[in-house]
Design a protein around this motif. Sequence first.
Motif, PDB file in Angstrom:
ATOM      1  N   HIS A  72      43.556  38.020  35.172  1.00 54.77           N
ATOM      2  CA  HIS A  72      43.284  37.109  36.280  1.00 54.77           C
ATOM      3  C   HIS A  72      44.309  35.976  36.333  1.00 54.77           C
ATOM      4  CE1 HIS A  72      39.486  38.990  37.346  1.00 54.77           C
ATOM      5  NE2 HIS A  72      39.143  38.993  36.069  1.00 54.77           N
ATOM      6  N   THR A  76      47.175  34.956  39.289  1.00 52.66           N
ATOM      7  CA  THR A  76      47.270  33.619  39.886  1.00 52.66           C
ATOM      8  C   THR A  76      48.644  33.003  39.650  1.00 52.66           C
ATOM      9  OG1 THR A  76      44.890  33.265  39.584  1.00 52.66           O
ATOM     10  CG2 THR A  76      46.243  31.316  39.929  1.00 52.66           C
ATOM     11  N   GLU A 211      42.431  33.162  46.787  1.00 51.52           N
ATOM     12  CA  GLU A 211      41.574  34.009  45.957  1.00 51.52           C
ATOM     13  C   GLU A 211      40.107  33.692  46.192  1.00 51.52           C
ATOM     14  OE1 GLU A 211      44.740  34.311  42.209  1.00 51.52           O
ATOM     15  OE2 GLU A 211      42.969  33.027  42.096  1.00 51.52           O
ATOM     16  N   ARG A 217      40.604  39.653  42.159  1.00 53.80           N
ATOM     17  CA  ARG A 217      41.256  39.261  40.907  1.00 53.80           C
ATOM     18  C   ARG A 217      41.786  37.847  41.049  1.00 53.80           C
ATOM     19  NH1 ARG A 217      45.574  43.905  39.756  1.00 53.80           N
ATOM     20  NH2 ARG A 217      45.943  43.509  41.973  1.00 53.80           N
ATOM     21  N   TYR A 221      38.949  33.852  41.851  1.00 55.97           N
ATOM     22  CA  TYR A 221      37.865  34.839  41.926  1.00 55.97           C
ATOM     23  C   TYR A 221      36.848  34.603  40.812  1.00 55.97           C
ATOM     24  CZ  TYR A 221      35.567  39.354  41.190  1.00 55.97           C
ATOM     25  OH  TYR A 221      34.638  40.341  40.984  1.00 55.97           O
ATOM     26  N   LEU A 222      37.331  34.300  39.587  1.00 54.97           N
ATOM     27  CA  LEU A 222      36.421  34.012  38.483  1.00 54.97           C
ATOM     28  C   LEU A 222      35.546  32.795  38.784  1.00 54.97           C
ATOM     29  CD1 LEU A 222      38.523  34.526  35.218  1.00 54.97           C
ATOM     30  CD2 LEU A 222      36.769  36.033  36.174  1.00 54.97           C
TER      31      LEU A 222
END
Length: 273
Positions: A72, A76, A211, A217, A221-222
């Motif tokens: 991830h 980024t 994102e 991803r 996103y996390l």
Amino acid sequence: MTSKSLRWWQGGVLVAVFVAWHLLSRNEQTAFFIGEPIKVAGRIWSWFLPVEVAPNALFPEGLPGRADIYVHLGITLLETVLAFFFGTVLGLVFGLWLALAPMASAILDPYIKALNSMPRVILAPIFALWFGLGIWSKVALAVTLVFFIVFFNVYQGVREVSPVILANARMLGANRRQLLRTVYLPSATSWVFSSLHTSVGLAFVGAVVGEYLGSARGVGYLILQAEGTFDVNTVFAGIVVLTAFALALDALVGRIERRLMKWQPRQGEAEKL
């Protein structure tokens, strides 16, 4: 104040912030909103060091050992670097062109102002439609943030070249290309590097926001997934990781600036002169 004592004061402020954060998070209701620094640190640990932590008093649910943060974070960082590069190059080229072409600058001025005043975040769905949900839609959004910062700094730096220096260079027989290389570019260099420090952060913002709005991803996103489950500790962990890497990129830009700007006296040296 010496450099060493300044570092101590800066470190003291950071420690004070974390101590205050820890004390406030001891209340469960408050911790739901602001997270707990120890659990945030544990989440970062579990991201970067794939060592499973068994449930204990500090982490009742334990910490899973997984290293998918590298995937991830790599996405980024790739989006950020690409956006930073393309935004800087485009801003430099268009800034030089319009600064040296008064007629084109006068014609395009209202359109540039209109584009700059537009909230670029609203372009994210359009870029997703054009480029899909891969990295290029995030890069395109981040480029729009970086471009205008670099563009206006380059434009201003070239426009503020001393007429006396230009007149002297022309008297010595300098042509347009020589003026660009020896007068305009050196004048714009300091403006460019001052804008790059801001551009690094904006490149990160564009990538993460892209994102956040649509991706499978990336650190954004996390963070979005963590918000969906009200996992505030993971949200803060993502913020800390992004901040750390943004500072690292900014420090890299600063090092490159010091190498390329050796000809320019430092602030202390300029005051002595």
